[in-house]
Design a protein around this motif. Structure first.
Motif, PDB file in Angstrom:
ATOM      1  N   SER A   6       0.817  -1.207   0.000  1.00  0.00           N
ATOM      2  CA  SER A   6       0.000   0.000   0.000  1.00  0.00           C
ATOM      3  C   SER A   6       0.848   1.252   0.000  1.00  0.00           C
ATOM      4  CB  SER A   6      -0.911   0.029   1.225  1.00  0.00           C
ATOM      5  OG  SER A   6      -1.839  -1.006   1.173  1.00  0.00           O
ATOM      6  N   VAL A   7       0.293   2.296  -0.600  1.00  0.00           N
ATOM      7  CA  VAL A   7       0.884   3.619  -0.529  1.00  0.00           C
ATOM      8  C   VAL A   7      -0.135   4.576   0.078  1.00  0.00           C
ATOM      9  CG1 VAL A   7       2.490   3.309  -2.447  1.00  0.00           C
ATOM     10  CG2 VAL A   7       0.235   4.253  -2.900  1.00  0.00           C
ATOM     11  N   TYR A   8       0.385   5.549   0.797  1.00  0.00           N
ATOM     12  CA  TYR A   8      -0.397   6.648   1.346  1.00  0.00           C
ATOM     13  C   TYR A   8      -0.384   7.754   0.300  1.00  0.00           C
ATOM     14  CZ  TYR A   8      -1.032  11.020   3.913  1.00  0.00           C
ATOM     15  OH  TYR A   8      -1.447  12.265   4.307  1.00  0.00           O
ATOM     16  N   VAL A   9      -1.543   8.313   0.004  1.00  0.00           N
ATOM     17  CA  VAL A   9      -1.650   9.417  -0.943  1.00  0.00           C
ATOM     18  C   VAL A   9      -2.269  10.596  -0.193  1.00  0.00           C
ATOM     19  CG1 VAL A   9      -2.640  10.227  -3.113  1.00  0.00           C
ATOM     20  CG2 VAL A   9      -1.960   7.833  -2.876  1.00  0.00           C
ATOM     21  N   GLY A  10      -1.480  11.632   0.025  1.00  0.00           N
ATOM     22  CA  GLY A  10      -1.942  12.807   0.745  1.00  0.00           C
ATOM     23  C   GLY A  10      -2.111  13.997  -0.178  1.00  0.00           C
ATOM     24  N   ASN A  11      -2.798  15.022   0.323  1.00  0.00           N
ATOM     25  CA  ASN A  11      -3.055  16.270  -0.384  1.00  0.00           C
ATOM     26  C   ASN A  11      -3.980  16.074  -1.580  1.00  0.00           C
ATOM     27  OD1 ASN A  11      -2.686  19.095  -0.323  1.00  0.00           O
ATOM     28  ND2 ASN A  11      -1.281  18.979  -2.052  1.00  0.00           N
ATOM     29  N   ALA A  12      -4.828  15.064  -1.516  1.00  0.00           N
ATOM     30  CA  ALA A  12      -5.797  14.825  -2.590  1.00  0.00           C
ATOM     31  C   ALA A  12      -6.935  15.835  -2.474  1.00  0.00           C
ATOM     32  CB  ALA A  12      -6.357  13.407  -2.502  1.00  0.00           C
ATOM     33  N   PRO A  13      -7.429  16.344  -3.591  1.00  0.00           N
ATOM     34  CA  PRO A  13      -8.582  17.254  -3.537  1.00  0.00           C
ATOM     35  C   PRO A  13      -9.771  16.566  -2.871  1.00  0.00           C
ATOM     36  CG  PRO A  13      -7.609  17.251  -5.731  1.00  0.00           C
ATOM     37  CD  PRO A  13      -6.964  16.133  -4.957  1.00  0.00           C
ATOM     38  N   PHE A  14     -10.528  17.305  -2.097  1.00  0.00           N
ATOM     39  CA  PHE A  14     -11.638  16.725  -1.337  1.00  0.00           C
ATOM     40  C   PHE A  14     -12.726  16.118  -2.206  1.00  0.00           C
ATOM     41  CE2 PHE A  14      -9.896  19.786   1.788  1.00  0.00           C
ATOM     42  CZ  PHE A  14      -9.530  18.868   2.754  1.00  0.00           C
ATOM     43  N   GLN A  15     -12.891  16.613  -3.439  1.00  0.00           N
ATOM     44  CA  GLN A  15     -13.941  16.095  -4.325  1.00  0.00           C
ATOM     45  C   GLN A  15     -13.507  14.853  -5.105  1.00  0.00           C
ATOM     46  OE1 GLN A  15     -12.251  18.909  -4.769  1.00  0.00           O
ATOM     47  NE2 GLN A  15     -11.662  19.144  -6.913  1.00  0.00           N
ATOM     48  N   THR A  16     -12.264  14.399  -4.908  1.00  0.00           N
ATOM     49  CA  THR A  16     -11.733  13.243  -5.627  1.00  0.00           C
ATOM     50  C   THR A  16     -12.493  11.968  -5.266  1.00  0.00           C
ATOM     51  OG1 THR A  16      -9.541  14.223  -5.708  1.00  0.00           O
ATOM     52  CG2 THR A  16      -9.654  11.851  -5.955  1.00  0.00           C
ATOM     53  N   ARG A  46     -11.243  13.279   3.960  1.00  0.00           N
ATOM     54  CA  ARG A  46     -10.249  14.020   4.747  1.00  0.00           C
ATOM     55  C   ARG A  46      -9.048  14.456   3.916  1.00  0.00           C
ATOM     56  NH1 ARG A  46      -8.807  11.135  10.029  1.00  0.00           N
ATOM     57  NH2 ARG A  46      -7.731  13.096  10.298  1.00  0.00           N
ATOM     58  N   GLY A  47      -9.028  14.145   2.615  1.00  0.00           N
ATOM     59  CA  GLY A  47      -7.937  14.612   1.763  1.00  0.00           C
ATOM     60  C   GLY A  47      -6.783  13.637   1.617  1.00  0.00           C
ATOM     61  N   PHE A  48      -6.988  12.395   2.076  1.00  0.00           N
ATOM     62  CA  PHE A  48      -5.942  11.398   1.843  1.00  0.00           C
ATOM     63  C   PHE A  48      -6.569  10.031   1.616  1.00  0.00           C
ATOM     64  CE2 PHE A  48      -6.409  11.423   6.445  1.00  0.00           C
ATOM     65  CZ  PHE A  48      -6.293  10.098   6.822  1.00  0.00           C
ATOM     66  N   ALA A  49      -5.744   9.147   1.047  1.00  0.00           N
ATOM     67  CA  ALA A  49      -6.242   7.829   0.664  1.00  0.00           C
ATOM     68  C   ALA A  49      -5.118   6.809   0.772  1.00  0.00           C
ATOM     69  CB  ALA A  49      -6.763   7.870  -0.770  1.00  0.00           C
ATOM     70  N   PHE A  50      -5.508   5.551   0.671  1.00  0.00           N
ATOM     71  CA  PHE A  50      -4.555   4.451   0.594  1.00  0.00           C
ATOM     72  C   PHE A  50      -4.847   3.666  -0.671  1.00  0.00           C
ATOM     73  CE2 PHE A  50      -4.767   5.483   5.062  1.00  0.00           C
ATOM     74  CZ  PHE A  50      -3.431   5.519   5.410  1.00  0.00           C
ATOM     75  N   ILE A  51      -3.800   3.359  -1.422  1.00  0.00           N
ATOM     76  CA  ILE A  51      -3.935   2.579  -2.644  1.00  0.00           C
ATOM     77  C   ILE A  51      -3.116   1.309  -2.469  1.00  0.00           C
ATOM     78  CG2 ILE A  51      -3.517   2.493  -5.133  1.00  0.00           C
ATOM     79  CD1 ILE A  51      -3.905   5.517  -5.169  1.00  0.00           C
TER      80      ILE A  51
END
Length: 83
Positions: A6-16, A46-51
């Motif tokens: 897994s990778v952490y993806v931060g600073n993603a736009p809230f509408q993503t 919250r502006g972040f995700a895990f892939i």
């Protein structure tokens, strides 16, 4: 190995959406799961995700190639997720 990369993806736009993130990262390798983290109280992203990738090499390439990449007007922060 556990088979979960897994990778952490931060600073993603809230509408993503999870689908948009999955499509953006699909050029790196096979994706098993995308999860955008939402606030428990409001249900808003919250502006972040895990892939989660199928292979460790794909997760490493995602960090190398996508950290700082612009996505919907914002530079993403991509790191290997803590296990």
């Amino acid at each position: 190995m556990s088979g979960i990369f897994s990778v952490y993806v931060g600073n993603a736009p809230f509408q993503t959406t999870e689908e948009e993130l999955g499509n953006f990262f699909s050029s790196i390798g096979q994706i098993n799961n995308v999860r955008i983290v939402c606030d428990r109280e409001t249900g808003r992203p919250r502006g972040f995700a895990f892939i989660e990738f199928a292979e460790e090499g794909s997760a490493q390439r995602a960090v190398e190639q996508m950290n700082g990449a612009e996505f919907n007007g914002r530079p993403l922060r991509v790191n290997l997720a803590n296990k």
